[in-house]
Design a protein around this motif. Structure first.
Motif, mmCIF file in Angstrom:
data_model
loop_
_atom_site.group_PDB
_atom_site.id
_atom_site.type_symbol
_atom_site.label_atom_id
_atom_site.label_comp_id
_atom_site.label_asym_id
_atom_site.label_seq_id
_atom_site.Cartn_x
_atom_site.Cartn_y
_atom_site.Cartn_z
ATOM 1 N N THR A 112 3.270 -5.210 -6.494
ATOM 2 C CA THR A 112 2.304 -5.943 -7.319
ATOM 3 C C THR A 112 2.691 -5.976 -8.789
ATOM 4 O OG1 THR A 112 1.010 -3.999 -7.870
ATOM 5 C CG2 THR A 112 0.433 -5.141 -5.841
ATOM 6 N N CYS B 260 2.717 2.659 -2.265
ATOM 7 C CA CYS B 260 2.621 3.454 -3.497
ATOM 8 C C CYS B 260 1.190 3.882 -3.795
ATOM 9 C CB CYS B 260 3.122 2.624 -4.676
ATOM 10 S SG CYS B 260 2.022 1.230 -5.039
ATOM 11 N N GLY C 32 0.785 -1.233 0.000
ATOM 12 C CA GLY C 32 0.000 0.000 0.000
ATOM 13 C C GLY C 32 0.815 1.281 0.000
ATOM 14 N N CYS D 174 5.470 0.929 -8.342
ATOM 15 C CA CYS D 174 5.047 -0.029 -7.328
ATOM 16 C C CYS D 174 6.040 -1.183 -7.326
ATOM 17 C CB CYS D 174 3.645 -0.555 -7.672
ATOM 18 S SG CYS D 174 3.153 -1.888 -6.565
ATOM 19 N N ARG D 175 6.599 -1.455 -6.164
ATOM 20 C CA ARG D 175 7.612 -2.524 -6.119
ATOM 21 C C ARG D 175 6.977 -3.864 -5.740
ATOM 22 N NH1 ARG D 175 10.105 -1.626 -0.064
ATOM 23 N NH2 ARG D 175 8.038 -1.657 0.830
HETATM 24 S S1 FES Z 1 1.776 -2.056 -3.140
HETATM 25 FE FE1 FES Z 1 3.731 -2.065 -2.214
HETATM 26 S S2 FES Z 1 4.830 -0.600 -3.394
HETATM 27 FE FE2 FES Z 1 2.977 -0.812 -4.447
#
Ligand code: FES
Ligand SMILES: Cc1cc2nc3c(=O)[nH]c(=O)nc-3n(C[C@H](O)[C@H](O)[C@H](O)COP(=O)(O)OP(=O)(O)OC[C@H]3O[C@@H](n4cnc5c(N)ncnc54)[C@H](O)[C@@H]3O)c2cc1C
Ligand code: FES
Length: 472
Positions: A145, A110, A108, A142-143
């Motif tokens: 998904t 990002c 969550g 986003c790292r």
């Molecule tokens: S949900 Fe973790 S960086 Fe996008």
């Protein structure tokens, strides 16, 4: 330095003394305790800090997605700042619900940035198309998904909106579809009210000129809040791009996004929008100014390269005089400019292209979007009787300053358009550059890149004269 600022933050009108150099990110997180806006890189790369900034234009508010980590408080005076908390007042909105349903969020971190950027698209889009929405999300990473779930969520929202009847009132339409909260309806009226009460800030006497801040806040992020800054938006008039007689005049405070959406530029230069899209992300283009690109004196500034190939002039405004200098003569050495301490660049002027003319911009970087060039080049020519009558060419990343390739231009001028003359011109260009090896490649690699990009101009513009087979 403190300044009296008045602005709207989400639903609330805020008035008080603030350090104008402090970032909006620090204001939101540390002063307002609005922690939904995340601090990731603090360099404009990750988009986790994205906010909406709305500016009054007639009876409407123009909203843009902007990186709050690079945005000085002074530049939100009289404007509307919206953080993720300001989009969530009525609970999870339609896009957020689809992010959950489509697997578009995991840790969550990002997510607020994506939601703000997508909302910015909805607030400005002419038509609702997933591909165009994605352009607004290129500055958000986003790292967890990967991006497909996020794009699917955007697509689901757009599918619903496209099934509805065409709207006349965008704000009412987005409220009705649970994408923005009710208070957006009164934002324009509130902004009008605070504009009347706003006291213009006197920045005179301060030294450090901040324009979009997309370079300065990256370079000096740790110390800039302790400095007295002078905002270019307070110094330069707002008539951004205009035609006067046979010249086009661009304010130094025009952003890359202003050029990207300018009908003057897009009518003049076919494909200009695609050139602009190669510059940073939507968030960066919404802030990065042409004056900043020219004055940071980076050898690989994309807009500098573009304006060099138009043989543009700069208008330098000082305390006692205004003078003109050609952009190609402005750079005196690495980060050394023909500019006095009291001068600012106020305008960029170039002759409107005439007759049979062609233009091309090429850039190579390690990834296609959201990266700074290894090498870039821009080419402009006018053609008379199958000859090059006017030629201007630039090259970035192949020397200590942005380069105007004067020897190549001289080699081609007046010559017939054929392979031999083009080859001779490009061979000449390779003798007038002095690249150095760095993280973006060795000197020989950059030379080869420039050669290939120069050929790319001609292959694109004169396919009947020069083809890939001939070049290889
Ligand atoms: S949900 Fe973790 S960086 Fe996008
Ligand atoms: C994530 C990211 C991606 C980027 N991608 C690109 C890219 O693809 N291509 C590219 O070319 N650049 C890129 N940049 C660099 C930067 O965005 C540009 O150079 C931008 O045009 C700088 O403009 P600014 O208004 O933000 O400058 P600022 O940071 O405000 O200022 C830069 C310098 O210019 C001076 N200055 C600004 N305006 C004036 C003026 N009118 N007169 C005199 N001095 C002035 C300032 O004092 C400062 O020294 C990127 C930056 C980031 C953070
Ligand atoms: S914190 Fe990463 S772009 Fe601002």
């Amino acid at each position: 330095m403190k300044a009296q600022l008045k602005f709207i933050c989400n639903k609330e009108i805020i008035s008080g003394e603030f350090n104008p150099a402090m970032t909006v990110l620090d204001f939101l997180r540390n002063m307002k305790e609005l922690k939904g806006t995340k601090e990731g890189c603090r360099e404009g790369d990750c988009g986790a800090c994205t906010v909406l900034v709305g500016e009054l234009s007639g009876n409407y508010v123009n909203y843009k997605n902007i990186n709050s980590c690079l945005l000085p408080m002074g530049d939100i005076d009289g404007k509307h700042v919206i953080s993720i908390e300001g989009l969530n007042v009525d609970g999870v909105n339609l896009f957020q619900q689809f992010l959950v349903d489509e697997g578009g969020t995991q840790c969550g971190f990002c997510t607020p940035g994506f939601v703000v950027s997508f909302t910015s698209y909805l607030l400005t889009a002419e038509t609702f198309e997933t591909e165009k929405a994605v352009d607004y999300l290129t500055g958000n990473l986003c790292r967890c998904t990967g991006h497909p779930g996020i794009i699917r969520a955007a697509n689901e929202v757009l599918k619903i909106l496209n099934k509805k009847e065409i709207f006349t009132d965008r704000i009412a339409f987005l409220i009705e579809n649970k994408l923005i909260p009710e208070y957006f309806k009164v934002a324009a009226a509130k902004l009008k009210q605070i504009q009347k009460q706003r006291i213009p800030v006197n920045y005179e006497g301060t030294k450090l000129i901040v324009s979009g801040g997309t370079d300065l806040y990256v370079q000096q992020g740790d110390v800039i809040a302790g400095k007295d800054i002078n905002l270019i938006s307070e110094l330069i008039s707002t008539d951004i791009i205009k035609i006067q007689n046979d010249e086009c005049i661009v304010s130094a405070s025009a952003t890359v996004a202003d050029l990207e959406t300018s009908s003057i530029f897009n009518n003049m230069f076919k494909g200009f929008k695609d050139t602009a899209l190669l510059f940073g992300s939507k968030q960066i283009r919404n802030r990065a100014t042409i004056g900043g690109n020219i004055n940071n004196a980076s050898p690989i500034g994309d807009m500098t390269s573009f304006f060099l190939s138009l043989n543009a002039k700069l208008i330098l405004s000082g305390k006692s005089q205004t003078r003109e200098v050609f952009l190609k003569d402005y750079y005196k050495g690495y980060k050394r400019l023909d500019r006095q301490p009291d001068e600012i660049v106020s305008r960029i002027i170039f002759k409107i292209p005439s007759g049979d003319f062609k233009y091309s911009f090429e850039k190579v970087c390690r990834r296609k979007y959201l990266d700074i060039a290894s090498v870039n080049t821009s080419f402009y020519c006018e053609i008379t009787d199958n000859k090059f009558s006017v030629v201007h060419i630039s090259a970035g990343g192949v020397g200590p300053t942005p380069a105007y390739l004067s020897m190549m231009a001289a080699s081609l001028s007046g010559k017939e358009i054929n392979y031999e003359n083009i080859k001779q011109g490009i061979d000449t260009a390779l003798t007038e550059i002095s690249p150095i090896g760095d993280v973006r490649g060795s000197a020989d690699y950059k030379k080869l890149l420039l050669r290939n990009l120069l050929y790319a101009h001609f292959m694109k513009l004169f396919p009947e004269v020069i083809t890939e087979e001939v070049v290889l």
